[in-house]
Design an enzyme around this catalytic site. Structure first.
Site, PDB file in Angstrom:
ATOM      1  CE  LYS A   1      40.907  42.932  41.806  1.00 35.55           C
ATOM      2  NZ  LYS A   1      40.822  43.899  40.394  1.00 35.55           N
TER       3      LYS A   1
ATOM      4  N   GLY B   1      79.453  31.036  49.418  1.00 37.80           N
ATOM      5  CA  GLY B   1      78.712  29.900  49.783  1.00 37.80           C
ATOM      6  C   GLY B   1      78.493  28.511  49.327  1.00 37.80           C
TER       7      GLY B   1
ATOM      8  CE1 TYR C   1      39.459  38.538  33.300  1.00 39.02           C
ATOM      9  CE2 TYR C   1      38.523  37.356  34.893  1.00 39.02           C
ATOM     10  CZ  TYR C   1      39.125  37.540  33.510  1.00 39.02           C
ATOM     11  OH  TYR C   1      40.055  36.864  32.985  1.00 39.02           O
TER      12      TYR C   1
ATOM     13  NE  ARG D   1      76.041  22.481  57.312  1.00 38.71           N
ATOM     14  CZ  ARG D   1      76.674  23.058  57.888  1.00 38.71           C
ATOM     15  NH1 ARG D   1      77.246  22.883  59.169  1.00 38.71           N
ATOM     16  NH2 ARG D   1      78.218  23.753  57.695  1.00 38.71           N
TER      17      ARG D   1
ATOM     18  N   GLY E   1      86.248  27.069  64.445  1.00 36.15           N
ATOM     19  CA  GLY E   1      87.037  26.949  64.853  1.00 36.15           C
ATOM     20  C   GLY E   1      87.856  27.713  66.198  1.00 36.15           C
TER      21      GLY E   1
ATOM     22  CG  LEU F   1      84.482  36.092  53.335  1.00 37.97           C
ATOM     23  CD1 LEU F   1      85.225  35.547  53.873  1.00 37.97           C
ATOM     24  CD2 LEU F   1      85.353  36.990  51.951  1.00 37.97           C
ATOM     25  CB  ALA F   2      78.019  36.687  49.376  1.00 36.90           C
TER      26      ALA F   2
ATOM     27  CB  SER G   1      21.026  42.396  51.468  1.00 38.48           C
ATOM     28  OG  SER G   1      21.475  43.305  52.860  1.00 38.48           O
TER      29      SER G   1
ATOM     30  CG  ASN H   1      76.874  26.527  58.265  1.00 39.79           C
ATOM     31  OD1 ASN H   1      77.314  27.086  57.775  1.00 39.79           O
ATOM     32  ND2 ASN H   1      77.255  27.137  59.437  1.00 39.79           N
TER      33      ASN H   1
END
Length: 452
Positions: A343, A11, A379, A15, A137, A8-9, A397, A219
């Site tokens: 990178k 809902g 770049y 909240r 419940g 069951l998905a 350096s 919830n």
């Protein structure tokens, strides 16, 4: 046992206060519904049906290929959610296990024990005794211990609210019996909803579980954090039992998909995410986050590093405060020091960049020394270009390498140079203006300014 799992998905998750469907919120790095779907697969379910409603397209897209789907067009309670799958259930002859998509903590072994105990009963559900039953419940039993009914919080009397045995929302039913009982429920209650709990009124077996933590329904974001903490604790315990030293399990944030070999040491406040693997004998210090990366054997990842989609070869030392961006590859025995960023750069064995350096879109050979303050200028505002640094090169350096450019094997680039042309092998690359020393200039300048 012929088994269909119904998740069951549908809902709204009001909240959670978000546009994101509740079941797609991440607990310990993964959407909650993934834990439930994985459990269904572990149980050997022939069919997995997910009832979707709020954010249906997103949930369906996420679980595509793993389940079939039924749509609850209106939010009219859990009974209505199951009825949305009536066509699928009616074509199946066997047991239907009903699970909740917002309960990521239920263990497959707990479900298996429940199914074994309940297999001979046409309708069964899981219950648990809790310290604070508010909102759940209540299971109401007769003097002989049999289940009379399950009553929701808003419909319960004061006496019923004092009961501490609650319904977990997990059921196992014969497919035909489930459909027959669903036809008999109504929405005459405080919430005007069709309660799935009403199917127990004609008799049901209640399997009483021991650990209430497994049945936390998420919830709101407080409960989401609670669920994540339980999952992280389980993951930490698993790794520690397999020979990993987690110095502070309370601050260990590790996805279930992460692999860690034995004799690894993890310091506090470390995040390990996605498809990450940490090799034997490595150490990861505090404040580090590693995602979708491989850290090979005997590496040292110092404090406050960020490593994503990268490969760190054996015997390497990273950080502190280093950043390996996607596509970074270290072949082994490398040193990437503080404030170094990489990178889409590959670095050969024995090469190092100890501090204050950017290496982007670069191919770096073996035994290369990258001096402090080096930049690969990759770049030009429109396109990216590659820098090649061959084996045995020494980069002084404060060097700028303006790509595309190649520095040949064994070459040396003098400190303070801006290299715009290829440097041949065994050559000195240098770009500096001629230095001038003007004797007595300072005293003359001070006299002119009236400064003694």
């Amino acid at each position: 046992m012929n088994l269909m799992v119904l998740i069951l998905a549908a809902g709204k998750g009001t909240r959670m206060k978000s546009e994101t469907p509740k079941v797609l919120f991440r607990a310990a790095g993964r959407p909650m519904v993934d834990y439930v779907a994985d459990a269904a697969s572990e149980l050997g379910a022939e069919r997995i049906n997910v009832v979707i409603g709020n954010g249906a397209e997103l949930v369906q897209q996420h679980l595509a290929g793993r389940a079939e789907f039924s749509v609850q067009t209106e939010q009219r309670g859990t009974g209505d959610a199951v009825m949305a799958a009536a066509e699928s259930i009616s074509s199946f002859d066997g047991k239907v296990l009903i699970l909740c998509g917002d309960m990521p903590l239920v263990k497959p072994e707990t479900l298996k024990a429940f199914m074994d105990a309940a297999s001979k009963h046409p309708v069964a559900f899981m219950s648990v005794k809790v310290k604070n039953p508010f909102g759940y419940g209540r299971v109401i039993r007769g003097v002989d211990g049999s289940v009379i009914k399950i009553v929701e919080e808003k419909d319960a009397t004061e006496d019923e609210k004092r009961e501490d045995e609650i319904n977990t929302g997990i059921y196992l039913c014969d497919s035909k019996e489930l459909l027959a009982r669903l036809e008999g429920i109504d929405c005459v209650n405080a919430q005007c909803e069709y309660y799935l709990t009403d199917i127990v009124k004609k008799g049901a077996f209640a399997y009483l579980c021991k650990d209430e933590k497994e049945f936390l329904g998420v919830n709101n974001r407080v409960q989401l954090a609670e669920a994540s903490r339980v999952l992280w604790d389980r993951i930490a315990e698993k790794h520690m039992m397999n020979g990993v030293s987690v110095l502070d399990p309370a601050t260990f944030y590790c996805d279930s998909t992460v692999e860690i070999e034995n004799d690894v040491t993890i310091y506090p406040n470390v995040f390990l995410e996605g498809d990450t693997k940490i090799g034997k004998g490595s150490i990861v210090y505090s404040g580090t986050r590693i995602k979708d990366s491989v850290i090979a054997e005997n590496c040292e990842i110092k404090e406050n590093c960020l490593i994503t989609d990268s490969h760190v070869g054996a015997e390497s030392h990273i950080g502190p405060m280093a950043h390996l961006r996607p596509g970074s590859v270290l072949k082994g025995d490398n040193k990437i020091g503080n404030f170094v960023e990489m990178k889409k750069a590959c670095m050969g064995e024995g090469s190092k960049a100890s501090h204050l350096t950017y290496l982007g879109d670069a191919e770096i050979g073996k035994d290369v020394n990258i001096g402090c303050g080096t930049i690969t200028c990759n770049y030009d505002g429109y396109n990216k270009y590659k820098t090649v640094i061959e084996d045995g090169v020494f980069i002084g350096s404060d060097t700028q390498l303006v790509a595309p450019v190649t520095v040949g094997k064994g070459a040396l680039v003098a400190a303070g140079s801006t290299i715009t042309k290829d440097v041949p092998a065994d050559a000195l690359g240098i770009t500096r203006a001629k230095q001038q020393n003007m004797e007595g200039w300072v005293s003359a300048w001070k006299k002119k300014k009236g400064v003694e």
